[in-house]
Scaffold this motif. Structure first.
Motif, PDB file in Angstrom:
ATOM      1  N   ALA A  73      37.429  44.443  40.097  1.00 17.21           N
ATOM      2  CA  ALA A  73      38.668  43.708  40.362  1.00 17.21           C
ATOM      3  C   ALA A  73      38.373  42.361  41.029  1.00 17.21           C
ATOM      4  O   ALA A  73      38.979  41.343  40.673  1.00 17.21           O
ATOM      5  CB  ALA A  73      39.594  44.544  41.245  1.00 17.21           C
ATOM      6  N   ASP A  74      37.440  42.359  41.967  1.00 10.92           N
ATOM      7  CA  ASP A  74      37.085  41.099  42.625  1.00 10.92           C
ATOM      8  C   ASP A  74      36.415  40.139  41.651  1.00 10.92           C
ATOM      9  O   ASP A  74      36.636  38.929  41.723  1.00 10.92           O
ATOM     10  CB  ASP A  74      36.163  41.355  43.821  1.00 10.92           C
ATOM     11  N   ALA A  75      35.609  40.656  40.739  1.00 12.69           N
ATOM     12  CA  ALA A  75      34.966  39.795  39.743  1.00 12.69           C
ATOM     13  C   ALA A  75      36.017  39.134  38.859  1.00 12.69           C
ATOM     14  O   ALA A  75      35.934  37.936  38.568  1.00 12.69           O
ATOM     15  CB  ALA A  75      33.982  40.601  38.896  1.00 12.69           C
ATOM     16  N   GLU A  76      37.022  39.892  38.460  1.00 15.73           N
ATOM     17  CA  GLU A  76      38.101  39.322  37.650  1.00 15.73           C
ATOM     18  C   GLU A  76      38.859  38.252  38.430  1.00 15.73           C
ATOM     19  O   GLU A  76      39.179  37.189  37.885  1.00 15.73           O
ATOM     20  CB  GLU A  76      39.054  40.424  37.195  1.00 15.73           C
ATOM     21  N   LYS A  77      39.143  38.525  39.703  1.00 10.07           N
ATOM     22  CA  LYS A  77      39.853  37.545  40.532  1.00 10.07           C
ATOM     23  C   LYS A  77      39.047  36.260  40.657  1.00 10.07           C
ATOM     24  O   LYS A  77      39.608  35.162  40.612  1.00 10.07           O
ATOM     25  CB  LYS A  77      40.114  38.114  41.928  1.00 10.07           C
ATOM     26  N   PHE A  78      37.731  36.394  40.825  1.00 11.03           N
ATOM     27  CA  PHE A  78      36.902  35.209  41.000  1.00 11.03           C
ATOM     28  C   PHE A  78      36.798  34.412  39.712  1.00 11.03           C
ATOM     29  O   PHE A  78      37.014  33.205  39.697  1.00 11.03           O
ATOM     30  CB  PHE A  78      35.505  35.593  41.498  1.00 11.03           C
ATOM     31  N   TYR A  79      36.453  35.082  38.617  1.00 14.11           N
ATOM     32  CA  TYR A  79      36.220  34.367  37.361  1.00 14.11           C
ATOM     33  C   TYR A  79      37.506  33.888  36.690  1.00 14.11           C
ATOM     34  O   TYR A  79      37.533  32.815  36.096  1.00 14.11           O
ATOM     35  CB  TYR A  79      35.409  35.228  36.389  1.00 14.11           C
ATOM     36  N   ASN A  80      38.579  34.662  36.788  1.00 13.89           N
ATOM     37  CA  ASN A  80      39.823  34.291  36.100  1.00 13.89           C
ATOM     38  C   ASN A  80      40.768  33.462  36.959  1.00 13.89           C
ATOM     39  O   ASN A  80      41.513  32.639  36.444  1.00 13.89           O
ATOM     40  CB  ASN A  80      40.549  35.542  35.599  1.00 13.89           C
ATOM     41  N   ASN A  81      40.748  33.687  38.273  1.00 11.40           N
ATOM     42  CA  ASN A  81      41.703  33.006  39.146  1.00 11.40           C
ATOM     43  C   ASN A  81      41.043  32.053  40.135  1.00 11.40           C
ATOM     44  O   ASN A  81      41.722  31.508  40.991  1.00 11.40           O
ATOM     45  CB  ASN A  81      42.525  34.040  39.933  1.00 11.40           C
ATOM     46  N   SER A  82      39.743  31.898  40.052  1.00 14.13           N
ATOM     47  CA  SER A  82      38.986  31.022  40.962  1.00 14.13           C
ATOM     48  C   SER A  82      39.251  31.344  42.426  1.00 14.13           C
ATOM     49  O   SER A  82      39.390  30.460  43.263  1.00 14.13           O
ATOM     50  CB  SER A  82      39.314  29.558  40.687  1.00 14.13           C
ATOM     51  N   ASN A  83      39.312  32.624  42.742  1.00 13.86           N
ATOM     52  CA  ASN A  83      39.537  33.089  44.105  1.00 13.86           C
ATOM     53  C   ASN A  83      38.185  33.140  44.823  1.00 13.86           C
ATOM     54  O   ASN A  83      37.364  34.011  44.560  1.00 13.86           O
ATOM     55  CB  ASN A  83      40.203  34.472  44.066  1.00 13.86           C
ATOM     56  N   ASN A  84      37.944  32.180  45.726  1.00 11.35           N
ATOM     57  CA  ASN A  84      36.647  32.088  46.395  1.00 11.35           C
ATOM     58  C   ASN A  84      36.343  33.265  47.309  1.00 11.35           C
ATOM     59  O   ASN A  84      35.192  33.658  47.453  1.00 11.35           O
ATOM     60  CB  ASN A  84      36.544  30.779  47.175  1.00 11.35           C
ATOM     61  N   ALA A  85      37.350  33.836  47.945  1.00 11.18           N
ATOM     62  CA  ALA A  85      37.127  34.999  48.804  1.00 11.18           C
ATOM     63  C   ALA A  85      36.629  36.179  47.968  1.00 11.18           C
ATOM     64  O   ALA A  85      35.749  36.929  48.390  1.00 11.18           O
ATOM     65  CB  ALA A  85      38.402  35.369  49.549  1.00 11.18           C
ATOM     66  N   ALA A  86      37.190  36.322  46.786  1.00  3.77           N
ATOM     67  CA  ALA A  86      36.732  37.393  45.886  1.00  3.77           C
ATOM     68  C   ALA A  86      35.288  37.131  45.462  1.00  3.77           C
ATOM     69  O   ALA A  86      34.497  38.068  45.326  1.00  3.77           O
ATOM     70  CB  ALA A  86      37.645  37.476  44.666  1.00  3.77           C
ATOM     71  N   GLY A  87      34.929  35.877  45.295  1.00  2.99           N
ATOM     72  CA  GLY A  87      33.556  35.525  44.947  1.00  2.99           C
ATOM     73  C   GLY A  87      32.581  35.945  46.033  1.00  2.99           C
ATOM     74  O   GLY A  87      31.482  36.421  45.744  1.00  2.99           O
ATOM     75  N   THR A  88      32.986  35.784  47.280  1.00  5.14           N
ATOM     76  CA  THR A  88      32.147  36.214  48.397  1.00  5.14           C
ATOM     77  C   THR A  88      31.956  37.722  48.368  1.00  5.14           C
ATOM     78  O   THR A  88      30.845  38.228  48.583  1.00  5.14           O
ATOM     79  CB  THR A  88      32.780  35.783  49.738  1.00  5.14           C
ATOM     80  N   ARG A  89      33.023  38.456  48.084  1.00 13.89           N
ATOM     81  CA  ARG A  89      32.917  39.919  47.999  1.00 13.89           C
ATOM     82  C   ARG A  89      32.029  40.334  46.833  1.00 13.89           C
ATOM     83  O   ARG A  89      31.253  41.292  46.942  1.00 13.89           O
ATOM     84  CB  ARG A  89      34.309  40.543  47.885  1.00 13.89           C
ATOM     85  N   VAL A  90      32.108  39.608  45.725  1.00 14.49           N
ATOM     86  CA  VAL A  90      31.256  39.894  44.564  1.00 14.49           C
ATOM     87  C   VAL A  90      29.795  39.669  44.931  1.00 14.49           C
ATOM     88  O   VAL A  90      28.928  40.485  44.605  1.00 14.49           O
ATOM     89  CB  VAL A  90      31.657  39.038  43.344  1.00 14.49           C
ATOM     90  N   ARG A  91      29.518  38.579  45.615  1.00 13.22           N
ATOM     91  CA  ARG A  91      28.133  38.286  46.019  1.00 13.22           C
ATOM     92  C   ARG A  91      27.579  39.384  46.919  1.00 13.22           C
ATOM     93  O   ARG A  91      26.443  39.818  46.764  1.00 13.22           O
ATOM     94  CB  ARG A  91      28.057  36.936  46.736  1.00 13.22           C
ATOM     95  N   LYS A  92      28.385  39.855  47.869  1.00 12.96           N
ATOM     96  CA  LYS A  92      27.940  40.923  48.762  1.00 12.96           C
ATOM     97  C   LYS A  92      27.691  42.204  47.974  1.00 12.96           C
ATOM     98  O   LYS A  92      26.683  42.882  48.165  1.00 12.96           O
ATOM     99  CB  LYS A  92      28.959  41.184  49.865  1.00 12.96           C
ATOM    100  N   ALA A  93      28.602  42.518  47.065  1.00 11.46           N
ATOM    101  CA  ALA A  93      28.444  43.722  46.257  1.00 11.46           C
ATOM    102  C   ALA A  93      27.193  43.634  45.380  1.00 11.46           C
ATOM    103  O   ALA A  93      26.478  44.618  45.202  1.00 11.46           O
ATOM    104  CB  ALA A  93      29.684  43.951  45.398  1.00 11.46           C
ATOM    105  N   MET A  94      26.902  42.452  44.857  1.00 10.55           N
ATOM    106  CA  MET A  94      25.707  42.278  44.035  1.00 10.55           C
ATOM    107  C   MET A  94      24.439  42.486  44.865  1.00 10.55           C
ATOM    108  O   MET A  94      23.464  43.065  44.387  1.00 10.55           O
ATOM    109  CB  MET A  94      25.678  40.892  43.386  1.00 10.55           C
TER     110      MET A  94
END
Length: 58
Positions: free
Chosen positions: A16-37
């Motif tokens: 869900a965070d990956a979709e938010k980051f890539y589709n909606n340019s949500n930077n906070a979601a990008g941070t969560r994706v990076r941590k999860a990765m």
């Protein structure tokens, strides 16, 4: 096998965070994706080590 199941759960939880980051340019979601990765990387390394140990015992 428990760690592999945990790996699959982690991938599912970050979707869900990956979709938010890539589709909606949500930077906070990008941070969560990076941590999860990073967590995925560490867990994958643990699985690799475990597999090697089991393989070498056989």
């Amino acid at each position: 096998m428990e760690k592999f199941s945990k790996l699959k759960e982690l991938i599912a939880s970050v979707e869900a965070d990956a979709e938010k980051f890539y589709n909606n340019s949500n930077n906070a979601a990008g941070t969560r994706v990076r941590k999860a990765m990073q967590d995925l990387k560490n867990l994958a390394q643990e699985i690799r080590t475990e597999v090697t140990e089991i393989k070498n015992k056989a």
